[in-house]
Design an enzyme around this catalytic site. Structure first.
Site, PDB file in Angstrom:
ATOM      1  N   CYS A  12     -24.700 -26.384   7.234  1.00  0.00           N
ATOM      2  CA  CYS A  12     -25.025 -26.391   8.664  1.00  0.00           C
ATOM      3  C   CYS A  12     -25.209 -27.803   9.210  1.00  0.00           C
ATOM      4  O   CYS A  12     -25.318 -27.988  10.432  1.00  0.00           O
ATOM      5  CB  CYS A  12     -26.280 -25.570   8.930  1.00  0.00           C
ATOM      6  SG  CYS A  12     -26.114 -23.836   8.486  1.00  0.00           S
ATOM      7  N   HIS A  61     -25.199 -20.881  17.076  1.00  0.00           N
ATOM      8  CA  HIS A  61     -25.167 -21.662  15.844  1.00  0.00           C
ATOM      9  C   HIS A  61     -23.823 -21.541  15.125  1.00  0.00           C
ATOM     10  O   HIS A  61     -23.750 -21.014  14.019  1.00  0.00           O
ATOM     11  CB  HIS A  61     -26.312 -21.189  14.935  1.00  0.00           C
ATOM     12  CG  HIS A  61     -26.486 -21.975  13.683  1.00  0.00           C
ATOM     13  ND1 HIS A  61     -26.144 -23.307  13.564  1.00  0.00           N
ATOM     14  CD2 HIS A  61     -26.964 -21.595  12.461  1.00  0.00           C
ATOM     15  CE1 HIS A  61     -26.423 -23.719  12.333  1.00  0.00           C
ATOM     16  NE2 HIS A  61     -26.908 -22.697  11.650  1.00  0.00           N
TER      17      HIS A  61
END
Length: 395
Positions: A86, A339
């Site tokens: 991420c 996200h």
């Protein structure tokens, strides 16, 4: 080292784009950043492209950056592909910053792009397994056995329970993160979710991993974000809005020993503050990695915005709201903005840039902040985030 300036910032709306390609999204973000910068694409000398999941979800295992930029005038340039879970986008930004700070280039692109939606949702959730040690899934919180959701919700749930037990933080307090960020997202046209949620709605949403409810979790999503960085001499030619990178730090988590007093986030923050020559009290706007609502609570503590155990109280004080003393996640954060993991870290920096220029429209922080900080995490290993990135901007 050369001073590195943010010349242009742009992104796509984060959303579900089943019929748009990775290239389409990446090039849209690039186009928006170019328009913002005022510089011609021919001036870009290299591209750093962050992506985490295209291999697992789309089968695009290699040359992702070259594929995304194919058909543009950036063909033929050095393209550096960056994967760091991420934190892929923020790590690409870090390397782009280094390339200018070292004097190698004068103008570079940092691009983060991701497509997480797939007609087979299980394929998406299974892709997240690669962000930890796949040979040790038996020791992962929840043992990584739930294929119907992101396995990382079990990590957030475990750490939430620990914080609640140790400091008396309530789940209602944690839920207020989602309330705050959903309101902020309702003001952000780039956010995946643009509807404010009440505390009751958050608390009554479906349980995901006890005590984490659905509306406390960031969604999967598609999108891209881009930053054009340049040397000071180039910035002087093209911009009167001077935003520069005061520090950029990427560290990795490690196995804890009896001598380790600080988590990885705190170690990264201390180094970033030192390089920027500032203290936590000088930061005017913050974007943090709220993959789930508890993540924002302990981000406050890792960054030194409050003492250990006081994250919940800081939230309840109202100081982290848009009109508070230290606004956190004015974009809506990962919970509302979305996200798409490879794009997340750069999207945080895009938001900081807009806030520091006074260009954030309805969600603009009063009295343009002079210092912005982006805190982005990736993966899970040895009991903490595998990759941690902090970037500090100054105007």
């Amino acid at each position: 080292m050369e001073k590195v300036n943010v010349l242009g910032a742009g992104m796509t709306k984060f959303d579900k784009y089943l019929n748009r390609s990775l290239s389409f999204l990446g090039q849209e973000a690039l186009s928006n950043a170019l328009a913002d910068s005022g510089i011609d694409i021919s001036k870009i000398e290299a591209a750093y492209v962050g992506n985490a999941m295209a291999g697992a979800i789309l089968g695009q295992e290699s040359i992702r950056g070259q594929v995304v930029l194919s058909g543009t005038e950036l063909e033929g340039l050095p393209v550096y592909n960056v994967e760091n879970a991420c934190a892929s986008g923020s790590t690409a930004f870090h390397l782009a910053w280094m390339s200018i700070a070292s004097g190698m280039y004068d103008v570079v692109l940092a691009l983060g792009v991701e497509k997480l939606f797939h007609k087979d949702k299980m394929k998406t959730f299974n892709a997240f397994r690669g962000s930890t040690n796949v040979e040790a899934l038996h020791s992962f919180p929840g043992k990584g056995n739930n294929d119907a959701q992101s396995m990382f919700m079990d990590v957030y749930a475990q750490e939430a329970r620990e914080h609640m037990n140790k400091y008396g933080t309530t789940i209602e307090t944690i839920a207020q993160v989602a309330v705050k960020n959903s309101f902020n997202g309702s003001l952000n046209p780039y956010a995946q979710y643009q509807q404010a949620k009440s505390l009751g709605e958050v608390m009554n949403s479906r349980m995901i991993s006890d005590p984490i409810r659905l509306l406390m979790c960031s969604p999967i999503g598609d999108g891209a974000a881009a930053i054009i960085l340049c040397s000071e001499k180039i910035a002087a030619q093209y911009s009167t809005k001077s935003i520069y990178v005061a520090s950029s730090v990427v560290l990795s988590g490690k196995t804890k020993t009896s001598d380790d007093k600080d988590p990885a986030g705190t170690r990264t923050a201390l180094k970033a503050y030192e390089l920027a020559g500032i203290g936590a009290n000088e930061v005017g706007v913050v974007e943090v990695h709220d993959g789930a609502a508890p993540g924002e609570i302990w981000a406050y503590e890792h960054l030194g915005l409050c003492s250990k155990g006081e994250g919940g109280n800081l939230l309840l004080s109202g100081e982290t709201q848009i009109d508070g003393k230290i606004p956190v996640n004015p974009s809506g954060g990962l919970i509302a903005k979305g996200h798409p993991v490879g794009a997340t870290g750069i999207a945080q920096i895009v938001e900081l840039t807009w806030q520091m220029r006074g260009e954030a429209r309805q969600r603009q922080i009063k009295n343009k902040p002079k210092v912005g900080l982006a805190y982005n995490n990736g993966g899970y290993l040895n009991g903490e985030s595998a990759a941690i990135s902090i970037n500090i901007l100054k105007s």
